[in-house]
Design an enzyme around this catalytic site. Structure first.
Site, PDB file in Angstrom:
ATOM      1  N   ARG A 293       0.861  -1.192   0.000  1.00 13.41           N
ATOM      2  CA  ARG A 293       0.000   0.000   0.000  1.00 13.41           C
ATOM      3  C   ARG A 293       0.894   1.238   0.000  1.00 13.41           C
ATOM      4  O   ARG A 293       1.430   1.637   1.036  1.00 13.41           O
ATOM      5  CB  ARG A 293      -0.925  -0.005   1.224  1.00 13.41           C
ATOM      6  CG  ARG A 293      -2.070   0.999   1.138  1.00 13.41           C
ATOM      7  CD  ARG A 293      -3.003   0.868   2.332  1.00 13.41           C
ATOM      8  NE  ARG A 293      -3.642  -0.422   2.394  1.00 13.41           N
ATOM      9  CZ  ARG A 293      -4.743  -0.759   1.715  1.00 13.41           C
ATOM     10  NH1 ARG A 293      -5.302   0.117   0.904  1.00 13.41           N
ATOM     11  NH2 ARG A 293      -5.260  -1.965   1.836  1.00 13.41           N
ATOM     12  N   GLU A 367      -5.128  -8.437  -3.041  1.00 12.31           N
ATOM     13  CA  GLU A 367      -5.749  -7.846  -4.230  1.00 12.31           C
ATOM     14  C   GLU A 367      -4.696  -7.228  -5.156  1.00 12.31           C
ATOM     15  O   GLU A 367      -3.859  -6.438  -4.728  1.00 12.31           O
ATOM     16  CB  GLU A 367      -6.749  -6.772  -3.825  1.00 12.31           C
ATOM     17  CG  GLU A 367      -7.435  -6.092  -5.008  1.00 12.31           C
ATOM     18  CD  GLU A 367      -7.998  -4.729  -4.656  1.00 12.31           C
ATOM     19  OE1 GLU A 367      -7.964  -3.843  -5.531  1.00 12.31           O
ATOM     20  OE2 GLU A 367      -8.448  -4.544  -3.504  1.00 12.31           O
ATOM     21  N   SER A 370      -8.746  -5.086 -10.154  1.00 10.29           N
ATOM     22  CA  SER A 370     -10.181  -4.874  -9.951  1.00 10.29           C
ATOM     23  C   SER A 370     -10.844  -4.601 -11.289  1.00 10.29           C
ATOM     24  O   SER A 370     -10.447  -3.673 -11.998  1.00 10.29           O
ATOM     25  CB  SER A 370     -10.439  -3.689  -9.016  1.00 10.29           C
ATOM     26  OG  SER A 370     -10.062  -4.000  -7.693  1.00 10.29           O
ATOM     27  N   ARG A 408       3.276  -3.479  -6.760  1.00 13.71           N
ATOM     28  CA  ARG A 408       2.576  -4.471  -5.931  1.00 13.71           C
ATOM     29  C   ARG A 408       2.744  -5.884  -6.484  1.00 13.71           C
ATOM     30  O   ARG A 408       2.944  -6.835  -5.740  1.00 13.71           O
ATOM     31  CB  ARG A 408       1.090  -4.130  -5.803  1.00 13.71           C
ATOM     32  CG  ARG A 408       0.364  -5.115  -4.882  1.00 13.71           C
ATOM     33  CD  ARG A 408      -1.104  -4.793  -4.683  1.00 13.71           C
ATOM     34  NE  ARG A 408      -1.299  -3.647  -3.818  1.00 13.71           N
ATOM     35  CZ  ARG A 408      -2.479  -3.306  -3.296  1.00 13.71           C
ATOM     36  NH1 ARG A 408      -3.565  -4.045  -3.572  1.00 13.71           N
ATOM     37  NH2 ARG A 408      -2.596  -2.252  -2.517  1.00 13.71           N
TER      38      ARG A 408
END
Length: 441
Positions: A293, A367, A370, A408
């Site tokens: 994050r 995650e 999306s 990420r």
């Protein structure tokens, strides 16, 4: 944004959507303001019609050559009587104009409140979106790949990166504060390799590459639904009334804002690589370790602008999800797909699927993608329209999905491809983008 007619006809469904999505909005107040807006509009329309017709009549009454004037004389009225009648009509006309001005001021105030309230209304979720309070209640649809079994004690991506000299969190924080980082050497090459793999995959699949601005006007953020609700997550350049985007979705979706496309031009399939900026407001103490994050990252984003057809939108939704899965499969990373529950949906999303990739250090799936569909929610805000085969103007449908986001995605790559000696094997799909390099050591 929803059609106000839909809100009037389905207030309970919209109220439920607000509760399910945890979107604060006052539908009762909106409907009351809408009623006042329509009342004022009708009253003003009537007065403006009277004023227009009265003005036209005044022109006739003051023109001795007009048919009305000649007919009045022929009917026995004198010129003085006509003049007196015109004066009385002018007084009535002035009275009408005096009524219009305060009503217009009321209308401006009511319209401002109406527009503000409309921006807070959520899109009701699709029936296929599961009910749930937060991401813990998202529903798993499928898994792909096998979870790793290490015959040594695996390191997390930070320990690996620091030992290899390719990740430096300390100096990233020194430069820009918490949730920042620096990549060096082979981590930079790996970062660009995954972006290029994703971009090439999308071009092969018929998407048009576009390079877009990442500093945009605030009305574009409102148009795509990121403002007002997500304003605290954005980096603002207040002096210039601009905002840094958190995703290229913003610029790609708004590319044809305020335009009327031809149906034959649809679908528009765009892909862009861009830096993304997120304040991560409200995330204090959450996911503070490593690259998960962070405030700045790069992302390959896919956007589809399509016809206003729900069945077609659902098919495009499946396609953009499959595109992202194809990239993760090329990287041979185990993942799962989840159907996002109502409490984890954004204001404008009808339905969303997340791809979560296995991250050993988290001992769970995290995650990484999306995939969302919006129907006409964003298009209404952006005035993004097309002419159908009947030449009727309709709002488009919009969809978007992450193709890859880095760094990420480097978390599972580094952690899943690590070796006992501390080196990292380069995934086969990335080697052509790293001059054939097979191992980072």
């Amino acid at each position: 944004m929803l059609d106000i007619k839909f809100i009037r006809e389905n207030p309970d469904a919209v109220k439920k959507a607000a509760v399910d999505k945890k979107c604060p909005c006052d539908i009762d107040r909106l409907l009351a303001v809408d009623g006042e807006r329509r009342r004022l509009q009708q009253e003003l329309d009537a007065l403006r019609t009277q004023s227009r017709e009265g003005g036209e009549m005044m022109g006739q009454m003051r023109n001795p050559k007009s048919k009305w004037y000649q007919d009045a004389l022929a009917g026995g009225r004198t010129a003085d009587e006509i003049k007196a009648e015109a004066s009385a009509a002018q007084a009535e006309l002035n009275e009408i104009k005096q009524k219009v001005k305060p009503l217009e001021e009321q209308e401006r105030e009511v319209l401002a409140e109406f527009d503000q309230l409309m921006l807070t209304v959520p899109q009701p979720p699709a029936p296929a979106a599961p009910q749930g309070a937060d991401d813990t209640e998202n529903v798993e649809i499928r898994k792909w790949g096998e979870l790793p079994k290490f015959d040594f004690e695996p390191k997390d991506h930070v320990a690996l990166g620091e030992a290899l000299g390719i990740i430096d969190l300390e100096r990233g924080v020194k430069l820009a504060g918490t949730r920042n980082y620096t990549l060096k050497g082979d981590a930079v090459l790996l970062h660009h390799a995954v972006l290029r793999l994703a971009l090439d995959t999308m071009i092969e699949r018929g998407f048009e590459p576009v390079h877009v601005p990442v500093l945009v006007r605030e009305d574009i953020m409102y148009g795509t639904g990121y403002f007002p609700g997500g304003r605290d997550q954005a980096y603002l350049c207040e002096r210039d009334e601009m905002s840094l985007v958190g995703t290229a979705e913003v610029s790609l979706t708004a590319l044809h804002a305020d335009e009327i496309l031809e149906e034959s031009d649809l679908p528009k399939k765009f892909v862009a690589v861009s830096p993304c900026f997120r304040r991560e407001a409200g995330a204090a103490g959450k996911d503070t370790h490593g690259l998960y994050r962070i405030h700045l990252f790069d992302k390959v984003e896919q956007v589809i602008i399509s016809r206003n057809d729900e069945a077609e939108s659902i098919r495009w939704h499946e396609e953009i999800l499959a595109n992202a899965e194809a990239v993760v499969q090329k990287l041979r990373l185990p993942y799962r797909v989840v159907n996002v529950c109502t409490g984890d949906l954004g204001q404008g999303q009808v339905q969303k699927f997340d791809i979560e990739t296995w991250m050993p250090s988290r001992k769970s799936y995290g995650e990484t993608h999306s995939a969302s569909r919006f129907y006409e929610f964003q298009a209404r805000r952006l005035k993004l329209r097309y002419r159908d085969s009947d030449r009727k103007t309709r709002f488009c449908h919009t969809l978007n999905n992450t193709v890859i986001a880095s760094p990420r995605i480097l978390i599972p790559i580094l952690e899943l491809y690590q070796n006992a000696d501390g080196s990292v094997t380069v995934p086969e799909a990335l080697r052509p983008y790293m001059n054939g390099k097979q191992k980072i050591g």
